[in-house]
Design a protein around this motif. Structure first.
Motif, PDB file in Angstrom:
ATOM      1  N   ALA A   1      43.948  31.842  33.032  1.00  0.00           N
ATOM      2  CA  ALA A   1      43.309  30.526  33.072  1.00  0.00           C
ATOM      3  C   ALA A   1      42.903  30.000  31.704  1.00  0.00           C
ATOM      4  CB  ALA A   1      42.080  30.573  33.988  1.00  0.00           C
TER       5      ALA A   1
ATOM      6  N   LEU B   1      42.171  39.189  34.601  1.00  0.00           N
ATOM      7  CA  LEU B   1      43.352  38.392  34.917  1.00  0.00           C
ATOM      8  C   LEU B   1      43.042  36.896  34.930  1.00  0.00           C
ATOM      9  CD1 LEU B   1      44.937  40.576  37.758  1.00  0.00           C
ATOM     10  CD2 LEU B   1      45.647  40.417  35.359  1.00  0.00           C
ATOM     11  N   ALA B   2      41.867  36.540  35.436  1.00  0.00           N
ATOM     12  CA  ALA B   2      41.493  35.119  35.447  1.00  0.00           C
ATOM     13  C   ALA B   2      41.354  34.574  34.033  1.00  0.00           C
ATOM     14  CB  ALA B   2      40.187  34.937  36.220  1.00  0.00           C
ATOM     15  N   VAL B   3      40.740  35.345  33.149  1.00  0.00           N
ATOM     16  CA  VAL B   3      40.593  34.881  31.760  1.00  0.00           C
ATOM     17  C   VAL B   3      41.955  34.759  31.091  1.00  0.00           C
ATOM     18  CG1 VAL B   3      39.682  35.533  29.503  1.00  0.00           C
ATOM     19  CG2 VAL B   3      38.244  35.724  31.518  1.00  0.00           C
TER      20      VAL B   3
ATOM     21  N   VAL C   1      40.003  41.550  38.152  1.00  0.00           N
ATOM     22  CA  VAL C   1      40.188  40.160  38.560  1.00  0.00           C
ATOM     23  C   VAL C   1      39.677  39.207  37.490  1.00  0.00           C
ATOM     24  CG1 VAL C   1      39.459  38.426  40.247  1.00  0.00           C
ATOM     25  CG2 VAL C   1      40.201  40.668  41.020  1.00  0.00           C
ATOM     26  N   LEU C   2      38.512  39.534  36.910  1.00  0.00           N
ATOM     27  CA  LEU C   2      37.978  38.680  35.848  1.00  0.00           C
ATOM     28  C   LEU C   2      38.898  38.677  34.632  1.00  0.00           C
ATOM     29  CD1 LEU C   2      34.166  39.533  36.001  1.00  0.00           C
ATOM     30  CD2 LEU C   2      35.301  37.462  36.792  1.00  0.00           C
TER      31      LEU C   2
END
Length: 565
Positions: free
Chosen positions: A491, A486-488, A483-484
């Motif tokens: 985003a 994909l967020a980086v 999840v981290l």
């Protein structure tokens, strides 16, 4: 030449593009790339983290320190359990580490055995040698007892008296064993007896009665049945419970096919006699019966001797062997010859032939003894009553009412009939071996069971089950990292990349628009005429101009970019 020029132009173009981007956007892009790299490295580290298993547990402080030092020398990673009582190593290196540590004699353990005798010093006294032998024997017995699955640790104390030359003054050895059992474990009576005989057989002249076994609570495990307060030991109580459970199972097995499953309840109480009785009886049968008696031996003794008290016999003949012969056998008076007649003068007729003798009729005394021994008919009977015989049985059986479907489809309870109850009573009697002479009693009752449902613990939801929680705990790390990442990516990195590609595309479109316009260019070196307004544009001429004068083209592009900003 053209490829080198193209690469240098692309390099110059990318550097120019980076120089034209805002500093904040560049820092955002670099921070996103660094965060993504950190997440990837952490994910790889967690994925490659080996599974740790127990190498040794319940080590003493000295052994634990020695094992940790040896693992550090072998460059083998290790951990400690949460409670601190075990040393963990990667699962792939457990067996290899144990073999290597065993070659170094680790762990040594808190007890020492007969290896203590290998390091004897010179000049040791007899007392020290005997003490070392006793310590070694205690250590070996401790190791043997700790091999039992239920024993966590053990201590053995031996009392070995000093032997002397006086047999009457010699004392017998004794021993005490203290056991520490694993939580929830217990020793059976046979196992305790095995420990007692193990210790007694390891020490010369030690009787099993001289060995005492205690547990960690101080309870004496080696007590015999006579010392128990109730007269029954654990083995006898276990036998009674097993016997009662066997009778209950017999009743349930024979009645369930008739009344249905879970419709019968039974309890049996057994009165068991554990007394041991031994009787010896000896019976003799008389010989005066009608049966002939058996003669064992018979002895008859007969004797006879003459009884002449006043008889005088004159010696005749020459003294010698014949005169020394025994007297002839006496004859009965009836068989004696008749005496000659006496003359009138009173002198016998044989007076002229020799010396006269007076003979009276001899008397004979005889004796006969007879001794007869008969065989004595004797019967010896030794009776030993078995221990654990059933003295009395009491059985209580409860049978549920029969379920009958009603008119509306609802089940109703109905009692069993009299014939059915008699059949049930007969089956129960036969199942337990009912004996009226023994005083057994049976009570069978037909009553409805309570329909009140037993309180059932609520089922846990799917997300609260232990297996689900464990799965979430193990896979939570990887999901969090994903999840981290994909967020980086979405985003930080993706917006920065879009802005970069968008700016590059915009500049390219503007450059194409400028090229399409009629722009006067300086004349290239080599006498080529400049492109004039209104003249047709030649792509080949423009490319040739860019190759010959790259600095001029770069200045033009820089001016365009500066004007756009």
């Amino acid at each position: 030449m053209d490829s080198a020029l193209t690469a240098s132009s692309a390099q110059a173009g990318s550097s120019n593009r980076l120089s034209t981007l805002p500093v904040r956007q560049i820092l955002t892009l670099l921070a996103g790339v660094a965060a993504l790299a950190v997440i990837v490295v952490a994910a790889l580290g967690w994925v490659r983290d080996p599974d740790y298993k127990v190498l040794f547990a319940n080590l003493s402080d000295r052994d634990g320190g020695a094992v940790v030092a040896a693992l550090s020398q072998m460059n083998l990673p290790y951990r400690f359990s949460e409670a601190g009582g075990a040393i963990l190593v990667p699962s792939s290196a457990v067996h290899e580490a144990r073999l290597k540590l065993a070659s170094q004699g680790l762990p040594k353990g808190s007890t020492v055995g007969f290896e203590l005798m290998e390091s004897q010093r010179f000049g040791i006294t007899q007392f020290q040698e005997r003490l070392n032998f006793q310590r070694g024997l205690e250590g070996e017995l401790t190791r043997s007892i700790q091999a039992l699955a239920a024993v966590q640790s053990a201590r053995v104390h031996l009392a070995l008296p000093t032997q002397n030359g006086f047999l009457r003054a010699q004392q017998k050895p004794s021993a005490s064993v203290l056991l520490s059992l694993h939580p929830g474990r217990s020793l059976e009576r046979a196992q305790v007896a095995g420990i007692v005989h193990l210790v007694a057989s390891s020490v010369p002249e030690m009787a099993p009665s001289a060995v005492s076994v205690l547990d960690q609570t101080g309870a004496l495990l080696s007590a015999n049945a006579a010392s128990s307060p109730g007269g029954l030991d654990a083995g006898q109580l276990g036998y009674v419970r097993q016997l009662e459970a066997t009778y209950v199972q017999r009743i349930v097995d024979i009645l369930e096919p008739i009344v249905g499953r879970e419709n019968v309840r039974a309890q049996v109480t057994a009165d068991v006699d554990f007394t041991q009785v031994e009787a010896t009886a000896e019976q003799f049968r008389p010989n005066q019966g009608s049966e002939p008696a058996a003669v064992r031996s018979q002895q008859v003794s007969e004797s006879s001797e003459p009884a002449g008290a006043g008889t005088t016999v004159a010696a005749r003949g020459v003294p010698g062997a014949l005169s020394n012969q025994p007297a002839p056998p006496a004859t009965a008076p009836l068989n004696a010859p008749r005496a000659p007649a006496t003359p009138a003068g009173g002198a016998p007729a044989a007076a002229a032939a020799g010396s006269a003798q007076t003979v009276s009729p001899p008397a004979v005394a005889s004796r006969r003894d007879a001794v007869t021994n008969y065989e004595v008919d004797r019967t010896v009977r030794v009776t030993r009553n078995p221990s654990g015989s059933v003295r009395r049985l009491s059985a209580a059986v409860v049978i549920n009412h029969r379920r009958i479907a009603g008119d509306e489809g609802k089940a109703t309870a109905a009692p069993l009939g009299q014939a059915e109850m008699e059949s049930v009573n007969a089956l129960v009697r036969e199942a337990i071996g009912f004996s009226a002479d023994r005083g057994d009693s049976i009570n069978v009752v037909n009553a409805p069971f309570s329909d009140q449902a037993q309180p059932v613990s609520p089922e846990l939801p799917f997300w609260q089950e232990p297996a689900t929680l464990e799965l979430a705990r193990t896979s939570g790390k990887q999901l969090l990292l994903l999840v981290l990442a994909l967020a980086v990516v979405f985003a930080v990195i993706r917006p920065a990349a879009r802005s970069l590609t968008g700016a590059s595309a915009g500049r390219a479109r503007r450059l194409e628009a400028r090229v399409d316009e009629e722009i006067p260019l300086p004349a290239p070196s080599g006498g080529v005429a400049a492109a004039l307004p209104g003249q047709p544009r030649d792509p080949e001429a423009i490319l040739r101009l860019a190759r010959e004068n790259p600095a001029t083209v770069a200045n033009v592009v820089r001016n365009w970019v500066s004007n756009e900003r």
